[in-house]
Design an enzyme around this catalytic site. Structure first.
Site, mmCIF file in Angstrom:
data_model
loop_
_atom_site.group_PDB
_atom_site.id
_atom_site.type_symbol
_atom_site.label_atom_id
_atom_site.label_comp_id
_atom_site.label_asym_id
_atom_site.label_seq_id
_atom_site.Cartn_x
_atom_site.Cartn_y
_atom_site.Cartn_z
ATOM 1 N N ASP A 157 1.244 -1.364 0.278
ATOM 2 C CA ASP A 157 0.640 -0.243 0.371
ATOM 3 C C ASP A 157 0.879 1.114 0.289
ATOM 4 O O ASP A 157 1.920 1.473 1.345
ATOM 5 C CB ASP A 157 -1.038 0.392 0.849
ATOM 6 C CG ASP A 157 -2.082 1.183 1.024
ATOM 7 O OD1 ASP A 157 -2.317 1.765 0.461
ATOM 8 O OD2 ASP A 157 -2.604 1.082 2.299
ATOM 9 N N ASP A 167 -2.890 2.013 -6.127
ATOM 10 C CA ASP A 167 -1.582 2.330 -4.905
ATOM 11 C C ASP A 167 -1.782 1.065 -4.331
ATOM 12 O O ASP A 167 -1.115 1.382 -2.973
ATOM 13 C CB ASP A 167 -1.837 3.858 -4.205
ATOM 14 C CG ASP A 167 -2.877 3.897 -3.217
ATOM 15 O OD1 ASP A 167 -3.883 3.078 -3.591
ATOM 16 O OD2 ASP A 167 -3.304 4.459 -2.433
ATOM 17 N N GLU A 168 -2.587 -0.051 -4.616
ATOM 18 C CA GLU A 168 -2.454 -0.859 -3.789
ATOM 19 C C GLU A 168 -3.039 -1.849 -4.233
ATOM 20 O O GLU A 168 -3.586 -2.290 -5.166
ATOM 21 C CB GLU A 168 -3.673 -0.486 -2.571
ATOM 22 C CG GLU A 168 -3.908 -1.609 -1.442
ATOM 23 C CD GLU A 168 -5.757 -1.371 -0.814
ATOM 24 O OE1 GLU A 168 -5.938 -1.610 0.348
ATOM 25 O OE2 GLU A 168 -5.870 -0.179 -1.239
#
Length: 360
Positions: A8, A103-104
């Site tokens: 993350d 983003d994860e």
């Protein structure tokens, strides 16, 4: 025993902006819409968070909390490019990657031969490569399943690594606050605390039937999670059936105008998740989910090949017409069709052309 890493990025959009403009570093920064156009904060750095600024907060309110807050408009093209570079780093270690957003992502490294098969060393290398090549930080969690890996990645944010080895799962889960369980929002956590339920150890005092009676279908999930059990596989690009986002509100939204005010933010998050998927997917349906103040849930669905925000607005209005009242949760989702699986590998998917939300 599986080896799962959850990665993350730390305040992703803001980190990219600070990387590209060093003058922004060390100053409260947010990425979002303008306060004079009823804009909303998309994300903010940790300096801004120290003032109480949070994602999904109206920009005008954020500026009142932090008068020196710098707000910059988002650049989705740039963020997508950085996200693609991060994914390439993931692919150096495994092709079993489940992106949750730009983003994860989850990474299954169970069968990876890198770093002598050590998931911990792989996570350390991924974090180092992201920092060296891309100039941003990423937090990671390593555990035997997705539930624990996601919790672990948040344990030492920002720029942290937390490992929960199999032999430590029992001790870790017993002391885990129920508020850390995904799906247990603030209201539910407070309700549990009033009932003397503060940790997963407390949840274990109840049978599965008792938890279902108290929390509906989610009770069965709670029964598993409080024991550290989660058999969900890491789904690569080939097995997704749907993508959705939702948000639980600290205060109930009383009317349709308040419901609709949340659409742009949730729609933006949904688009991020869609953009992280393979281009072989086609949207086959749209859905809106609302959870009322009494915890009852309603879902409106329709067949659709579009991801326009107007589709979700219509579904939201149908939900309002079906039942008017305050809601504590709002979610948007789409059903997906894998064209490669259904139509053969040579069938090219239609491109998604979403209609971008506009600040009101």
């Amino acid at each position: 025993m599986r080896k799962i890493i959850h990665c993350d990025c730390d305040c992703f959009y803001a980190s990219v902006e600070m990387r590209d403009d060093p003058n922004l570093r060390g100053r409260p920064l947010a990425v979002g819409g303008s306060s004079d156009r009823r804009g909303v904060i998309s994300t903010c750095n940790y300096e801004a968070r120290s003032y109480g600024v949070r994602s999904a907060m109206p920009t005008a309110h954020a500026k009142r909390l932090c008068p020196d807050l710098i707000v910059v408009p988002g650049n989705m093209k740039k963020y997508r490019e950085v996200s693609a570079e991060i994914r390439q780093i993931f692919l150096e270690y495994s092709d079993r990657i489940e992106p949750l957003s730009l983003d994860e992502a989850y990474i299954d490294v169970t069968e990876s031969g890198h770093c002598q098969g050590s998931a911990t060393l792989i996570a350390e290398q991924i974090r180092a490569h992201v920092a060296e090549r891309l100039g941003i930080t990423i937090s990671a969690g390593v555990a035997p399943n997705k539930f624990l890996a996601k919790i672990a990645s948040d344990w030492r944010k920002p720029d942290g690594l937390t490992v929960i080895p199999p032999e430590a799962v029992e001790e870790f889960v017993l002391r885990l606050p129920v508020s850390k369980i995904h799906g247990v929002g603030r209201v539910t956590a407070e309700k549990m605390q009033r009932q003397g339920i503060r940790t997963c150890a407390d949840l274990r005092n109840f049978t599965q039937i008792e938890l279902v009676q108290r929390y509906g279908k989610f009770g069965s999930r709670l029964y598993q999670l409080c024991r550290g059990e989660d058999d969900r596989p890491v789904n690569g690009d080939g097995s997704r059936k749907s993508v959705s986002v939702e948000r639980t509100f600290s205060e109930d939204l009383p009317d349709i105008a308040d419901w609709e005010e949340q659409l742009p933010f949730l729609y933006g998050r949904l688009q991020e998740r869609l953009e992280g998927l393979s281009a072989r997917y086609q949207v086959s349906g749209a859905a809106v989910k609302v959870k009322y103040a009494d915890f009852s849930t309603s879902t409106q669905e329709r067949a659709s090949h579009s991801t326009r925000i107007s589709e979700f607005k219509q579904l939201l209005r149908q939900s309002w017409e079906r039942r008017q009242g305050p809601i504590r949760l709002l979610g948007l989702g789409v059903k997906l069709k894998d064209l490669r699986a259904e139509e053969g590998p040579e069938q090219l998917p239609l491109p998604l052309e979403p209609e971008r939300p506009h600040s009101a």
